[in-house]
Enzyme design. Sequence first.
Site, PDB file in Angstrom:
ATOM      1  N   LYS A 182       0.849  -1.190   0.000  1.00 35.69           N
ATOM      2  CA  LYS A 182       0.000   0.000   0.000  1.00 35.69           C
ATOM      3  C   LYS A 182       0.887   1.242   0.000  1.00 35.69           C
ATOM      4  O   LYS A 182       1.470   1.615   1.014  1.00 35.69           O
ATOM      5  CB  LYS A 182      -0.932   0.051   1.216  1.00 35.69           C
ATOM      6  CG  LYS A 182      -2.012   1.114   0.967  1.00 35.69           C
ATOM      7  CD  LYS A 182      -2.625   1.733   2.173  1.00 35.69           C
ATOM      8  CE  LYS A 182      -1.869   2.849   2.789  1.00 35.69           C
ATOM      9  NZ  LYS A 182      -1.712   4.063   1.951  1.00 35.69           N
ATOM     10  N   GLU A 257       9.223   1.181  11.127  1.00 29.85           N
ATOM     11  CA  GLU A 257      10.314   2.128  10.845  1.00 29.85           C
ATOM     12  C   GLU A 257       9.709   3.516  10.966  1.00 29.85           C
ATOM     13  O   GLU A 257       8.972   3.958  10.085  1.00 29.85           O
ATOM     14  CB  GLU A 257      10.855   1.907   9.418  1.00 29.85           C
ATOM     15  CG  GLU A 257      11.486   0.562   9.173  1.00 29.85           C
ATOM     16  CD  GLU A 257      12.827   0.394   9.878  1.00 29.85           C
ATOM     17  OE1 GLU A 257      13.345   1.366  10.459  1.00 29.85           O
ATOM     18  OE2 GLU A 257      13.345  -0.735   9.870  1.00 29.85           O
ATOM     19  N   CYS A 291      13.723  10.535   7.264  1.00 32.22           N
ATOM     20  CA  CYS A 291      13.519  10.145   8.663  1.00 32.22           C
ATOM     21  C   CYS A 291      14.793  10.244   9.489  1.00 32.22           C
ATOM     22  O   CYS A 291      14.750  10.585  10.661  1.00 32.22           O
ATOM     23  CB  CYS A 291      12.979   8.722   8.727  1.00 32.22           C
ATOM     24  SG  CYS A 291      13.995   7.550   7.802  1.00 32.22           S
ATOM     25  N   GLU A 390       9.793  15.978  15.762  1.00 32.39           N
ATOM     26  CA  GLU A 390      10.205  15.782  14.376  1.00 32.39           C
ATOM     27  C   GLU A 390       9.431  16.769  13.501  1.00 32.39           C
ATOM     28  O   GLU A 390       8.203  16.825  13.552  1.00 32.39           O
ATOM     29  CB  GLU A 390       9.872  14.349  13.931  1.00 32.39           C
ATOM     30  CG  GLU A 390      10.294  14.086  12.500  1.00 32.39           C
ATOM     31  CD  GLU A 390       9.914  12.690  11.997  1.00 32.39           C
ATOM     32  OE1 GLU A 390       8.769  12.266  12.205  1.00 32.39           O
ATOM     33  OE2 GLU A 390      10.773  12.042  11.384  1.00 32.39           O
TER      34      GLU A 390
END
Length: 488
Positions: A182, A257, A291, A390
């Site tokens: 997906k 992750e 990331c 973040e």
Amino acid sequence: MAFNFSKSNLPKQLFINNEYIASKNSKKLELFNPKDGSLVANDVDLAGAEDVDAAVDAAEKAFPAWRKLPGQARREIMLKFADLIQKHSVALAELSRITLGAPIATIGTREPAFAAEAFRYFAGWIDKFAGESFPQDDGFLKIVRNEPLGVVAGVIPWNGPMATACSKMAPALATGNCFILKPSEKTPFAALALGPLIIEAGFPPGVVQVLSGDGSTGALLSAHMRIRKISFTGSIPTGKRIQEAAAKSNLKRVTLELGGKSPAVVFDDANLENAITWTARALTMNTGQICFAATRVYVQEGIYDKFVEGYKKALLEAAKTIGDPDTQSTMMGPLVDKAQFERVSGFIERGKDGQGTLLTGGSRVGSEGYFIQPTVFTNVSDTAEILRQEIFGPVSVLNSFKTEEEVIAKCNDTNFGLMAGVFTQDVNRALRVASEFDSGMVGVNCVSLSFRHTPFGGTKESGLGRENGSAALRAYTDQKTVMINLTY
Ligand code: NAD
């Protein structure tokens, strides 16, 4: 089925059982080009419950034969698929870039090449991921087999559409699982375009499915009773939802992750130019939407002023290369979409409002599209939002420090633990600090990088499990112990 997808012939249907089929769901995805906000498509299929069930049915049906296929045959299919990705890398890159906004010069065909390499690397493992055996000194020979899980799914974000997809697909298929991918609702086109390549490579029907969709599709996959594993890359809140759904459904295996707020520590004795090159690149690569970007930079007092000067200069130079991602001279493109632009701009505006001193950047570039200057704040307090959360854009905080002990404490004072970097010429200190960092990956005199053959992933809330290397094979298999009685 010939591959003929392009910007003017976008793939918009689901790929199930080696066929493109229209979704049974009436909802559609709407996509925009982030360089100018223009509509790219508003009729891309969004997989609903019936579609997910159809994909699982096809994958379940294909699994018994696929897992039993001789390893050599599986390897040949995977290697052919890698070659096909490489062959169509220009078109695949275009299909990612149209809604990601990544510059042709930086990603260009590099991302598909990285994806192809994942298939080559994991194809090479097929006849080497042997099990174990233990001697029969006690009368029983023990054989430990690596067994595939069955139907597994990958749910991925938008920032590296091909690379992330293939980091999951390749080890899953190499170990004999059937796969449902997906892609992100923001970048579905490269994944949807893989259909003809899947067929041409020789994957039997049902071995690989691609379901475009949004969070609702991801939620259906995570809660599905016949999917045995989800490998997820994305944000921490979504990762937690997926783990919860996995636990509440069939206790499917989960690899996560997730996000990061990675520190880079520059000691007085570091090679200044090298430290500036890596830390500036970490911020500008993919417009900071990475990331493991080093977004907390700590510099020791003795070289702080010189570092500030060089880092600012490097980012001002990078800012000159912001522009149309379709132009070869552009090195920094826009943020992925309006929502991401507003999110990053919000952090910057609140940062300007007393969280630190703006060293450089801080503004939008141009009046159309979602371009933002590389932005650095100095003298940021340990509790400031811009230091703790973040941001996922080209924004960093830069602070000075006095001692090794002090900076390690600051680096580890976070719930993230994806990547860290240490810059020093002192090998003892480098190794000491590398072991003190609470993170899944550490760079010494480098930061924000990864390799296909070494484990990739985070500690604490940055993730669960590892991708790449042999760790990825473990993640798609369960061990089965066979005990043979030799005593009668
Ligand atoms: P996101 O969590 O919003 O979405 C990621 C994917 O999850 C998308 O495909 C989305 O449709 C799906 N999703 C959303 N809600 C879901 C639900 N309830 N159940 C199942 N699936 C659902 O993340 P994003 O904005 O696409 O990506 C940015 C994030 O990804 C950042 O936090 C970044 O750090 C992280 N990321 C991590 C890595 C890594 O390897 N650690 C790599 C790239 C990006």
